[in-house]
Motif scaffolding. Structure first.
Motif, PDB file in Angstrom:
ATOM      1  N   PHE A   1     -45.190  72.000 -47.035  1.00 35.84           N
ATOM      2  CA  PHE A   1     -44.286  72.058 -45.086  1.00 35.84           C
ATOM      3  C   PHE A   1     -44.961  72.453 -43.913  1.00 35.84           C
ATOM      4  CE2 PHE A   1     -41.099  68.819 -47.587  1.00 35.84           C
ATOM      5  CZ  PHE A   1     -40.743  67.849 -47.241  1.00 35.84           C
ATOM      6  N   SER A   2     -45.007  73.748 -45.069  1.00 38.61           N
ATOM      7  CA  SER A   2     -46.335  74.703 -43.840  1.00 38.61           C
ATOM      8  C   SER A   2     -47.566  74.193 -42.994  1.00 38.61           C
ATOM      9  CB  SER A   2     -46.195  76.210 -44.536  1.00 38.61           C
ATOM     10  OG  SER A   2     -47.300  75.546 -45.766  1.00 38.61           O
ATOM     11  N   ARG A   3     -47.799  73.665 -43.937  1.00 38.49           N
ATOM     12  CA  ARG A   3     -48.582  72.415 -43.309  1.00 38.49           C
ATOM     13  C   ARG A   3     -48.178  70.573 -43.134  1.00 38.49           C
ATOM     14  NH1 ARG A   3     -50.012  75.624 -47.513  1.00 38.49           N
ATOM     15  NH2 ARG A   3     -52.334  77.003 -47.399  1.00 38.49           N
ATOM     16  N   THR A   4     -47.573  70.655 -42.367  1.00 38.94           N
ATOM     17  CA  THR A   4     -46.876  69.222 -41.965  1.00 38.94           C
ATOM     18  C   THR A   4     -47.917  69.192 -40.728  1.00 38.94           C
ATOM     19  OG1 THR A   4     -44.301  69.939 -42.091  1.00 38.94           O
ATOM     20  CG2 THR A   4     -45.125  68.125 -41.143  1.00 38.94           C
ATOM     21  N   PRO A   5     -48.855  68.001 -40.721  1.00 39.84           N
ATOM     22  CA  PRO A   5     -49.231  67.819 -39.899  1.00 39.84           C
ATOM     23  C   PRO A   5     -48.663  67.289 -38.284  1.00 39.84           C
ATOM     24  CG  PRO A   5     -48.986  65.738 -41.523  1.00 39.84           C
ATOM     25  CD  PRO A   5     -48.230  66.911 -41.546  1.00 39.84           C
ATOM     26  N   ARG A   6     -49.153  67.839 -37.225  1.00 40.47           N
ATOM     27  CA  ARG A   6     -48.551  68.338 -35.884  1.00 40.47           C
ATOM     28  C   ARG A   6     -48.343  67.304 -34.977  1.00 40.47           C
ATOM     29  NH1 ARG A   6     -53.727  70.863 -34.006  1.00 40.47           N
ATOM     30  NH2 ARG A   6     -53.761  73.199 -34.469  1.00 40.47           N
ATOM     31  N   TRP A   7     -48.574  65.885 -35.576  1.00 32.79           N
ATOM     32  CA  TRP A   7     -47.789  64.347 -35.132  1.00 32.79           C
ATOM     33  C   TRP A   7     -45.914  64.801 -35.506  1.00 32.79           C
ATOM     34  CZ3 TRP A   7     -46.876  61.381 -38.133  1.00 32.79           C
ATOM     35  CH2 TRP A   7     -46.864  60.213 -39.150  1.00 32.79           C
ATOM     36  N   ILE A   8     -46.224  65.032 -36.544  1.00 33.41           N
ATOM     37  CA  ILE A   8     -44.476  65.012 -37.537  1.00 33.41           C
ATOM     38  C   ILE A   8     -44.033  66.111 -36.642  1.00 33.41           C
ATOM     39  CG2 ILE A   8     -42.911  65.238 -39.840  1.00 33.41           C
ATOM     40  CD1 ILE A   8     -45.988  64.100 -41.048  1.00 33.41           C
TER      41      ILE A   8
ATOM     42  N   ALA B   1     -44.251  66.822 -33.653  1.00 37.20           N
ATOM     43  CA  ALA B   1     -43.422  66.272 -32.118  1.00 37.20           C
ATOM     44  C   ALA B   1     -42.948  65.529 -32.886  1.00 37.20           C
ATOM     45  CB  ALA B   1     -45.382  65.995 -31.634  1.00 37.20           C
ATOM     46  N   LEU B   2     -42.892  64.589 -33.788  1.00 37.53           N
ATOM     47  CA  LEU B   2     -41.959  63.232 -33.883  1.00 37.53           C
ATOM     48  C   LEU B   2     -40.268  63.922 -34.031  1.00 37.53           C
ATOM     49  CD1 LEU B   2     -43.551  60.622 -36.145  1.00 37.53           C
ATOM     50  CD2 LEU B   2     -42.865  60.176 -33.627  1.00 37.53           C
ATOM     51  N   MET B   3     -40.358  65.370 -34.746  1.00 36.45           N
ATOM     52  CA  MET B   3     -39.061  65.943 -34.762  1.00 36.45           C
ATOM     53  C   MET B   3     -38.555  66.290 -33.722  1.00 36.45           C
ATOM     54  SD  MET B   3     -37.946  66.200 -38.308  1.00 36.45           S
ATOM     55  CE  MET B   3     -36.586  67.589 -38.212  1.00 36.45           C
ATOM     56  N   ASN B   4     -39.772  67.804 -32.822  1.00 38.18           N
ATOM     57  CA  ASN B   4     -38.761  67.658 -31.840  1.00 38.18           C
ATOM     58  C   ASN B   4     -38.142  66.444 -31.081  1.00 38.18           C
ATOM     59  OD1 ASN B   4     -40.120  69.997 -31.714  1.00 38.18           O
ATOM     60  ND2 ASN B   4     -41.331  70.041 -31.099  1.00 38.18           N
ATOM     61  N   MET B   5     -39.318  65.341 -31.129  1.00 37.84           N
ATOM     62  CA  MET B   5     -37.926  64.307 -29.930  1.00 37.84           C
ATOM     63  C   MET B   5     -36.799  63.838 -31.197  1.00 37.84           C
ATOM     64  SD  MET B   5     -40.005  60.405 -29.235  1.00 37.84           S
ATOM     65  CE  MET B   5     -40.523  60.205 -30.812  1.00 37.84           C
TER      66      MET B   5
ATOM     67  N   GLY C   1     -24.402  57.427 -39.136  1.00 39.33           N
ATOM     68  CA  GLY C   1     -25.456  58.110 -40.073  1.00 39.33           C
ATOM     69  C   GLY C   1     -25.897  56.563 -40.236  1.00 39.33           C
ATOM     70  N   ARG C   2     -25.626  55.914 -40.698  1.00 38.02           N
ATOM     71  CA  ARG C   2     -26.518  54.453 -39.826  1.00 38.02           C
ATOM     72  C   ARG C   2     -26.744  54.316 -38.938  1.00 38.02           C
ATOM     73  NH1 ARG C   2     -21.536  53.975 -43.023  1.00 38.02           N
ATOM     74  NH2 ARG C   2     -20.537  52.536 -41.440  1.00 38.02           N
ATOM     75  N   LEU C   3     -26.767  54.667 -37.936  1.00 39.33           N
ATOM     76  CA  LEU C   3     -27.252  53.682 -36.806  1.00 39.33           C
ATOM     77  C   LEU C   3     -28.808  54.733 -36.586  1.00 39.33           C
ATOM     78  CD1 LEU C   3     -28.119  52.470 -34.857  1.00 39.33           C
ATOM     79  CD2 LEU C   3     -26.399  54.321 -33.465  1.00 39.33           C
ATOM     80  N   TYR C   4     -28.694  55.822 -37.048  1.00 40.15           N
ATOM     81  CA  TYR C   4     -29.859  57.019 -37.675  1.00 40.15           C
ATOM     82  C   TYR C   4     -30.572  56.870 -38.466  1.00 40.15           C
ATOM     83  CZ  TYR C   4     -32.133  61.784 -38.264  1.00 40.15           C
ATOM     84  OH  TYR C   4     -32.941  62.298 -38.742  1.00 40.15           O
ATOM     85  N   MET C   5     -30.163  56.353 -39.766  1.00 39.50           N
ATOM     86  CA  MET C   5     -31.677  55.600 -40.983  1.00 39.50           C
ATOM     87  C   MET C   5     -32.011  54.838 -40.178  1.00 39.50           C
ATOM     88  SD  MET C   5     -31.339  57.797 -42.974  1.00 39.50           S
ATOM     89  CE  MET C   5     -32.080  57.107 -44.065  1.00 39.50           C
ATOM     90  N   LEU C   6     -31.359  53.542 -39.514  1.00 40.87           N
ATOM     91  CA  LEU C   6     -31.774  52.719 -39.056  1.00 40.87           C
ATOM     92  C   LEU C   6     -33.605  53.075 -38.229  1.00 40.87           C
ATOM     93  CD1 LEU C   6     -31.470  49.680 -38.509  1.00 40.87           C
ATOM     94  CD2 LEU C   6     -30.675  49.825 -36.505  1.00 40.87           C
ATOM     95  N   PHE C   7     -33.668  54.368 -38.142  1.00 42.83           N
ATOM     96  CA  PHE C   7     -35.168  54.363 -37.365  1.00 42.83           C
ATOM     97  C   PHE C   7     -34.991  55.356 -38.106  1.00 42.83           C
ATOM     98  CE2 PHE C   7     -31.713  53.231 -33.347  1.00 42.83           C
ATOM     99  CZ  PHE C   7     -32.511  52.493 -33.007  1.00 42.83           C
ATOM    100  N   VAL C   8     -35.309  55.994 -38.569  1.00 40.76           N
ATOM    101  CA  VAL C   8     -35.323  57.331 -39.681  1.00 40.76           C
ATOM    102  C   VAL C   8     -36.495  56.404 -40.876  1.00 40.76           C
ATOM    103  CG1 VAL C   8     -35.006  58.850 -41.055  1.00 40.76           C
ATOM    104  CG2 VAL C   8     -34.119  58.915 -39.028  1.00 40.76           C
ATOM    105  N   THR C   9     -36.005  55.683 -41.161  1.00 43.37           N
ATOM    106  CA  THR C   9     -36.359  55.091 -42.311  1.00 43.37           C
ATOM    107  C   THR C   9     -37.515  54.193 -42.981  1.00 43.37           C
ATOM    108  OG1 THR C   9     -34.171  54.514 -43.841  1.00 43.37           O
ATOM    109  CG2 THR C   9     -36.206  52.942 -44.422  1.00 43.37           C
ATOM    110  N   PRO C  10     -38.151  53.874 -41.155  1.00 47.77           N
ATOM    111  CA  PRO C  10     -39.680  53.925 -41.165  1.00 47.77           C
ATOM    112  C   PRO C  10     -40.546  54.984 -41.117  1.00 47.77           C
ATOM    113  CG  PRO C  10     -37.793  51.926 -39.832  1.00 47.77           C
ATOM    114  CD  PRO C  10     -37.382  52.827 -40.138  1.00 47.77           C
ATOM    115  N   ALA C  11     -39.980  55.754 -40.227  1.00 53.90           N
ATOM    116  CA  ALA C  11     -40.429  56.329 -40.050  1.00 53.90           C
ATOM    117  C   ALA C  11     -41.108  57.357 -40.810  1.00 53.90           C
ATOM    118  CB  ALA C  11     -39.950  57.492 -38.649  1.00 53.90           C
TER     119      ALA C  11
END
Length: 172
Positions: free
Chosen positions: A46-53, A55-59, A145-155
């Motif tokens: 986790f300390s080496r998480t890719p930058r693009w990930i 960036a997605l977390m920031n969004m 929570g279900r709505l959130y997972m709708l977007f998070v699951t594919p990512a």
């Protein structure tokens, strides 16, 4: 290094919660023999998480806060000055809290009013290799929570293997 979608290890402390989970998965990778503890493996990955990930977390955080979710911070926000031996149950390790420490597995997680997330990093020493499995289990509490997972699951299905792929880059 080949990362594969697998079953949650049979010895995992997460197995009991799978029956009632809204979502769960597991990704595994075989490494050369590795003496690091499961917590050390988690911290390394986790300390080496890719930058693009990150960036997605920031969004996710900017949008999520407006919808009542916690600002989780970035996956890579591991305290590099804190040795793995200093972590105790309840300590924050990046965006997750340490919930359980076992010889072959560490369980981390986070809870909010919409969902509970638990992550397991488990290791199995085998002849000539170490198998590392990262499992995620989510329990939702409500519609948000279900709505959130709708977007998070594919990512998540892209992010989890991409994050695990960093493990080979941080061998000892």
């Amino acid at each position: 290094m080949n990362i594969e979608a697998t079953e949650v290890p049979t010895f995992s402390a997460l197995n009991e919660s799978l029956k009632t989970a809204y979502f769960y998965d597991c990704y595994s990778v075989e490494l050369p023999p590795d003496s690091r503890s499961p917590l050390e493996l988690y911290l390394s990955v986790f300390s080496r998480t890719p930058r693009w990930i990150d960036a997605l977390m920031n969004m996710r955080n900017k949008i999520g806060v407006r919808l009542g979710l916690k600002d989780m911070g970035q996956l890579s926000s591991i305290d590099s000055q804190k040795p793995s031996q200093a972590y105790q149950i309840g300590d924050q390790a990046g965006i997750f809290k340490v919930l359980e420490l076992h010889e072959c597995e560490v369980i981390l997680g986070e809870t909010d009013k919409h969902l509970d997330v638990k992550i397991s990093v488990a290791k199995q020493d085998k002849p000539g290799c170490t198998l590392v499995s990262v499992s995620t289990v989510v329990h939702v509490h409500n519609y948000m929570g279900r709505l959130y997972m709708l977007f998070v699951t594919p990512a998540h299905r892209i992010i989890a293997p991409a994050t695990l792929s960093k493990l080979a880059q941080c061998l000892h």
